[in-house]
Enzyme design. Structure first.
Site, PDB file in Angstrom:
ATOM      1  N   ARG A 137       0.820  -1.217   0.000  1.00  0.00           N
ATOM      2  CA  ARG A 137       0.000   0.000   0.000  1.00  0.00           C
ATOM      3  C   ARG A 137       0.854   1.268   0.000  1.00  0.00           C
ATOM      4  O   ARG A 137       0.509   2.256   0.656  1.00  0.00           O
ATOM      5  CB  ARG A 137      -0.942   0.025   1.213  1.00  0.00           C
ATOM      6  CG  ARG A 137      -2.116  -0.919   1.098  1.00  0.00           C
ATOM      7  CD  ARG A 137      -3.096  -0.407   0.044  1.00  0.00           C
ATOM      8  NE  ARG A 137      -4.266  -1.259  -0.041  1.00  0.00           N
ATOM      9  CZ  ARG A 137      -5.365  -1.093   0.694  1.00  0.00           C
ATOM     10  NH1 ARG A 137      -5.459  -0.094   1.540  1.00  0.00           N
ATOM     11  NH2 ARG A 137      -6.364  -1.913   0.554  1.00  0.00           N
ATOM     12  N   ARG A 153      -3.937   6.640   0.342  1.00  0.00           N
ATOM     13  CA  ARG A 153      -4.493   7.840   0.959  1.00  0.00           C
ATOM     14  C   ARG A 153      -3.579   8.587   1.907  1.00  0.00           C
ATOM     15  O   ARG A 153      -3.886   9.707   2.299  1.00  0.00           O
ATOM     16  CB  ARG A 153      -5.810   7.485   1.660  1.00  0.00           C
ATOM     17  CG  ARG A 153      -6.938   7.258   0.659  1.00  0.00           C
ATOM     18  CD  ARG A 153      -8.182   6.783   1.342  1.00  0.00           C
ATOM     19  NE  ARG A 153      -7.909   5.511   1.992  1.00  0.00           N
ATOM     20  CZ  ARG A 153      -8.844   4.652   2.391  1.00  0.00           C
ATOM     21  NH1 ARG A 153     -10.103   4.947   2.232  1.00  0.00           N
ATOM     22  NH2 ARG A 153      -8.505   3.523   2.960  1.00  0.00           N
ATOM     23  N   ARG A 203      -7.445  11.214  -6.518  1.00  0.00           N
ATOM     24  CA  ARG A 203      -8.609  10.376  -6.202  1.00  0.00           C
ATOM     25  C   ARG A 203      -9.892  11.206  -6.236  1.00  0.00           C
ATOM     26  O   ARG A 203     -10.935  10.736  -6.675  1.00  0.00           O
ATOM     27  CB  ARG A 203      -8.398   9.766  -4.808  1.00  0.00           C
ATOM     28  CG  ARG A 203      -9.549   9.012  -4.230  1.00  0.00           C
ATOM     29  CD  ARG A 203      -9.611   7.608  -4.778  1.00  0.00           C
ATOM     30  NE  ARG A 203     -10.497   6.783  -3.976  1.00  0.00           N
ATOM     31  CZ  ARG A 203     -11.813   6.733  -4.113  1.00  0.00           C
ATOM     32  NH1 ARG A 203     -12.401   7.472  -5.029  1.00  0.00           N
ATOM     33  NH2 ARG A 203     -12.534   5.946  -3.348  1.00  0.00           N
ATOM     34  N   ASP A 251      -6.613  -3.504  -7.576  1.00  0.00           N
ATOM     35  CA  ASP A 251      -7.155  -4.121  -6.365  1.00  0.00           C
ATOM     36  C   ASP A 251      -7.372  -5.610  -6.599  1.00  0.00           C
ATOM     37  O   ASP A 251      -7.549  -6.039  -7.744  1.00  0.00           O
ATOM     38  CB  ASP A 251      -8.473  -3.460  -5.945  1.00  0.00           C
ATOM     39  CG  ASP A 251      -8.787  -3.759  -4.480  1.00  0.00           C
ATOM     40  OD1 ASP A 251      -8.231  -3.077  -3.609  1.00  0.00           O
ATOM     41  OD2 ASP A 251      -9.545  -4.710  -4.211  1.00  0.00           O
ATOM     42  N   TYR A 290     -14.646 -12.418   0.145  1.00  0.00           N
ATOM     43  CA  TYR A 290     -15.375 -11.205  -0.274  1.00  0.00           C
ATOM     44  C   TYR A 290     -16.545 -11.562  -1.192  1.00  0.00           C
ATOM     45  O   TYR A 290     -17.622 -10.979  -1.120  1.00  0.00           O
ATOM     46  CB  TYR A 290     -14.442 -10.225  -0.993  1.00  0.00           C
ATOM     47  CG  TYR A 290     -13.507  -9.492  -0.047  1.00  0.00           C
ATOM     48  CD1 TYR A 290     -13.927  -8.354   0.620  1.00  0.00           C
ATOM     49  CD2 TYR A 290     -12.219  -9.945   0.181  1.00  0.00           C
ATOM     50  CE1 TYR A 290     -13.083  -7.682   1.497  1.00  0.00           C
ATOM     51  CE2 TYR A 290     -11.362  -9.287   1.051  1.00  0.00           C
ATOM     52  CZ  TYR A 290     -11.803  -8.160   1.707  1.00  0.00           C
ATOM     53  OH  TYR A 290     -10.976  -7.504   2.574  1.00  0.00           O
TER      54      TYR A 290
HETATM   55  C1  LIG Z   1      -7.916  -7.401   1.177  1.00  0.00           C
HETATM   56  C2  LIG Z   1      -7.350  -6.542   0.079  1.00  0.00           C
HETATM   57  C3  LIG Z   1      -8.068  -5.609  -0.731  1.00  0.00           C
HETATM   58  N1  LIG Z   1      -7.177  -5.054  -1.617  1.00  0.00           N
HETATM   59  C4  LIG Z   1      -5.933  -5.575  -1.411  1.00  0.00           C
HETATM   60  C5  LIG Z   1      -6.027  -6.548  -0.366  1.00  0.00           C
HETATM   61  C6  LIG Z   1      -4.897  -7.440   0.096  1.00  0.00           C
HETATM   62  C7  LIG Z   1      -3.932  -6.754   0.988  1.00  0.00           C
HETATM   63  C8  LIG Z   1      -4.455  -6.350   2.337  1.00  0.00           C
HETATM   64  O1  LIG Z   1      -4.791  -7.226   3.144  1.00  0.00           O
HETATM   65  O2  LIG Z   1      -4.510  -5.133   2.574  1.00  0.00           O
HETATM   66  C9  LIG Z   1      -4.696  -5.296  -2.155  1.00  0.00           C
HETATM   67  C10 LIG Z   1      -4.469  -3.941  -2.692  1.00  0.00           C
HETATM   68  N2  LIG Z   1      -5.301  -2.838  -2.692  1.00  0.00           N
HETATM   69  C11 LIG Z   1      -4.676  -1.801  -3.311  1.00  0.00           C
HETATM   70  C12 LIG Z   1      -3.430  -2.245  -3.782  1.00  0.00           C
HETATM   71  C13 LIG Z   1      -2.550  -1.364  -4.670  1.00  0.00           C
HETATM   72  C14 LIG Z   1      -1.131  -1.396  -4.585  1.00  0.00           C
HETATM   73  C15 LIG Z   1      -0.487  -0.910  -3.289  1.00  0.00           C
HETATM   74  O3  LIG Z   1      -0.168   0.292  -3.187  1.00  0.00           O
HETATM   75  O4  LIG Z   1      -0.196  -1.770  -2.431  1.00  0.00           O
HETATM   76  C16 LIG Z   1      -3.280  -3.566  -3.376  1.00  0.00           C
HETATM   77  C17 LIG Z   1      -2.093  -4.506  -3.568  1.00  0.00           C
HETATM   78  C18 LIG Z   1      -5.211  -0.436  -3.508  1.00  0.00           C
HETATM   79  C19 LIG Z   1      -6.374   0.025  -2.695  1.00  0.00           C
HETATM   80  N3  LIG Z   1      -7.511  -0.685  -2.399  1.00  0.00           N
HETATM   81  C20 LIG Z   1      -8.364   0.115  -1.697  1.00  0.00           C
HETATM   82  C21 LIG Z   1      -7.777   1.397  -1.533  1.00  0.00           C
HETATM   83  C22 LIG Z   1      -8.431   2.593  -0.885  1.00  0.00           C
HETATM   84  C23 LIG Z   1      -9.427   3.137  -1.851  1.00  0.00           C
HETATM   85  C24 LIG Z   1      -9.665   4.626  -1.724  1.00  0.00           C
HETATM   86  O5  LIG Z   1      -8.847   5.415  -2.216  1.00  0.00           O
HETATM   87  O6  LIG Z   1     -10.702   4.981  -1.192  1.00  0.00           O
HETATM   88  C25 LIG Z   1      -6.527   1.343  -2.157  1.00  0.00           C
HETATM   89  C26 LIG Z   1      -5.534   2.465  -2.303  1.00  0.00           C
HETATM   90  C27 LIG Z   1      -9.734  -0.303  -1.236  1.00  0.00           C
HETATM   91  C28 LIG Z   1      -9.831  -1.646  -0.613  1.00  0.00           C
HETATM   92  N4  LIG Z   1      -9.590  -2.828  -1.254  1.00  0.00           N
HETATM   93  C29 LIG Z   1      -9.739  -3.865  -0.362  1.00  0.00           C
HETATM   94  C30 LIG Z   1     -10.132  -3.318   0.880  1.00  0.00           C
HETATM   95  C31 LIG Z   1     -10.389  -4.119   2.134  1.00  0.00           C
HETATM   96  C32 LIG Z   1     -10.208  -1.943   0.708  1.00  0.00           C
HETATM   97  C33 LIG Z   1     -10.706  -0.946   1.708  1.00  0.00           C
HETATM   98  C34 LIG Z   1      -9.701  -0.637   2.736  1.00  0.00           C
HETATM   99  C35 LIG Z   1      -9.152   0.736   2.526  1.00  0.00           C
HETATM  100  O7  LIG Z   1      -9.925   1.603   2.086  1.00  0.00           O
HETATM  101  O8  LIG Z   1      -7.978   0.941   2.831  1.00  0.00           O
HETATM  102  C36 LIG Z   1      -9.520  -5.292  -0.683  1.00  0.00           C
END
Ligand SMILES: Cc1c2[nH]c(c1CCC(=O)O)Cc1[nH]c(c(CCC(=O)O)c1C)Cc1[nH]c(c(CCC(=O)O)c1C)Cc1[nH]c(c(C)c1CCC(=O)O)C2
Length: 357
Positions: A38, A42, A51, A88, A164
């Site tokens: 990540r 944000r 965003r 994602d 999910y």
């Molecule tokens: C379970 C999971 C998800 N997504 C991901 C996982 C596995 C890793 C982990 O356990 O964290 C993986 C993921 N999600 C994202 C990336 C991009 C690359 C990176 O920078 O790592 C990666 C590799 C972007 C994202 N994926 C998400 C965001 C936030 C979205 C936003 O900008 O509102 C980002 C940058 C949204 C997302 N997507 C997911 C969730 C649970 C959420 C909400 C949580 C949150 O908002 O932080 C599913």
């Protein structure tokens, strides 16, 4: 004759001595590579600004101009060894025909698929055409990225993605998916099998487009009892590795079985990954014993220490280097960067790793 300019143009992470790829090849290095799960997101003001201009989160993932920019944002700020594609894990269910929404402040929401009958509404195989903008992003990032830096593609592990798809959301110990796995194992297995094929195809398309390695994120399987962990987490991840390497022998694969704990040894025996990621709570001494010495370990600085910075962060980084620096190592966090993290702390962490040599 090959001009020096042409020589430069043909440099790749494979030929330019990328620290990240060396670690994946089993090299122990005085200065190990560092990147952060990540690392785009944000906590970066430039991400929040972009965003706000994009429509929804998935629009951002499917717009190559924007996704390329977001992928590169942390690379412009920090001397990281790898970029990770901005996308994602839930684009896979989306490309299998399931509705996926990202609700501001709440996380992802899917229309839950609760039974064998509802699985029939999914496509029989992943629609890679829907994900063409993702592969275009991979190609654009690779073209813009310095040859010394690797580009990581990724997918979610079948079990995590299935939680999910079945539950419609994360959390709650993934009870809906686990109930289905106990009550109708054949139906759950069919979903896992579909995800193995879909994930392998998605990873291969990313490698084809220019990703130098791929990571498989298994965020939720740590909660499973040992036998179910092997069936629903380790076996499908091993199957993905086999399918990817059947088409691309030598493909570099990282696996992140978050929270595997005492199940790490069995996981490492079953899954032929080049690197295994350690979550924050993982005991590094135990992990050393559990994972063969030629397999790189990745991790596992506490993301909360990263929010605090200062001497606590230095100590957390030094702990990883002291415990794992004598074997192939990729310094990372034990989970993703938290939103409240001051960006300067990421710079501090990278500098601390660099001075290891
Ligand atoms: C379970 C999971 C998800 N997504 C991901 C996982 C596995 C890793 C982990 O356990 O964290 C993986 C993921 N999600 C994202 C990336 C991009 C690359 C990176 O920078 O790592 C990666 C590799 C972007 C994202 N994926 C998400 C965001 C936030 C979205 C936003 O900008 O509102 C980002 C940058 C949204 C997302 N997507 C997911 C969730 C649970 C959420 C909400 C949580 C949150 O908002 O932080 C599913």
């Amino acid at each position: 004759m090959v001009s020096p300019a042409n020589n430069l143009a043909t440099l790749t992470p494979e030929t330019s001595g990328s620290r990240f790829l060396k670690a994946l090849s089993g090299e122990t290095q005085a200065v190990p590579p560092v990147w952060l799960m990540r690392q785009a997101g944000r906590y970066l003001p430039e991400y929040r600004e972009l965003r706000a201009q994009a429509g929804g989160f998935l629009d951002l993932c499917y717009t190559p101009d924007l996704a390329t920019e977001v992928t590169l944002q942390p690379i412009r700020r920090f001397d990281l060894d790898a970029a990770i594609l901005f996308s994602d894990i839930l684009v896979v269910p989306h490309a299998l025909g399931q509705e996926v929404r990202f609700v501001e402040g709440e996380g992802p929401r899917l229309d839950p698929l609760a039974s064998r009958a509802e699985f029939a509404t999914l496509k029989p195989e992943i629609d890679l055409g829907m994900l063409a903008p993702v592969y275009e992003t991979v190609a654009r990032v690779r073209a813009e990225l310095d040859p010394s830096k690797a580009l990581i593609g990724f997918c979610g592990a079948p079990y995590t993605v299935a939680t999910y798809m079945v539950g419609g959301r994360g959390g709650e110990e993934q009870a809906p998916a686990r109930k289905l796995a106990y009550s109708d194992p054949a139906a759950f297995q069919a979903l896992i099998d579909l995800l193995v094929e879909a994930s392998a195809a998605h990873l291969l398309a990313q490698l084809e487009a220019g990703a130098n390695a791929v990571q498989i994120f298994d965020s939720w399987s740590g909660d499973l009892p040992p036998a179910e962990f092997m069936t629903w987490s380790a076996a499908p991840i091993a199957a993905i590795c086999a399918r990817v390497r059947a088409k691309r022998p030598g493909a570099k694969i990282l696996a992140f079985p978050r929270g595997a704990g005492a199940k790490l040894k069995a996981f490492a025996e079953a899954v032929p990954a080049d690197a295994i990621g350690l979550a924050t709570a993982e005991d590094r001494r135990a992990a050393r014993e559990a994972v063969p010495a030629h397999v790189a370990l990745q991790g596992n600085v506490d993301p909360i220490a990263l929010t605090v910075g200062g001497s606590a962060l230095d100590a957390a980084v030094d702990g990883v280097l002291a415990d794992l620096g004598d074997r192939p190592l990729i310094v990372n966090l034990g989970h993703g960067v938290r939103q409240e993290t001051p960006p300067e702390h990421v710079a501090q962490m990278v500098a601390r790793v660099r001075r290891a040599g």
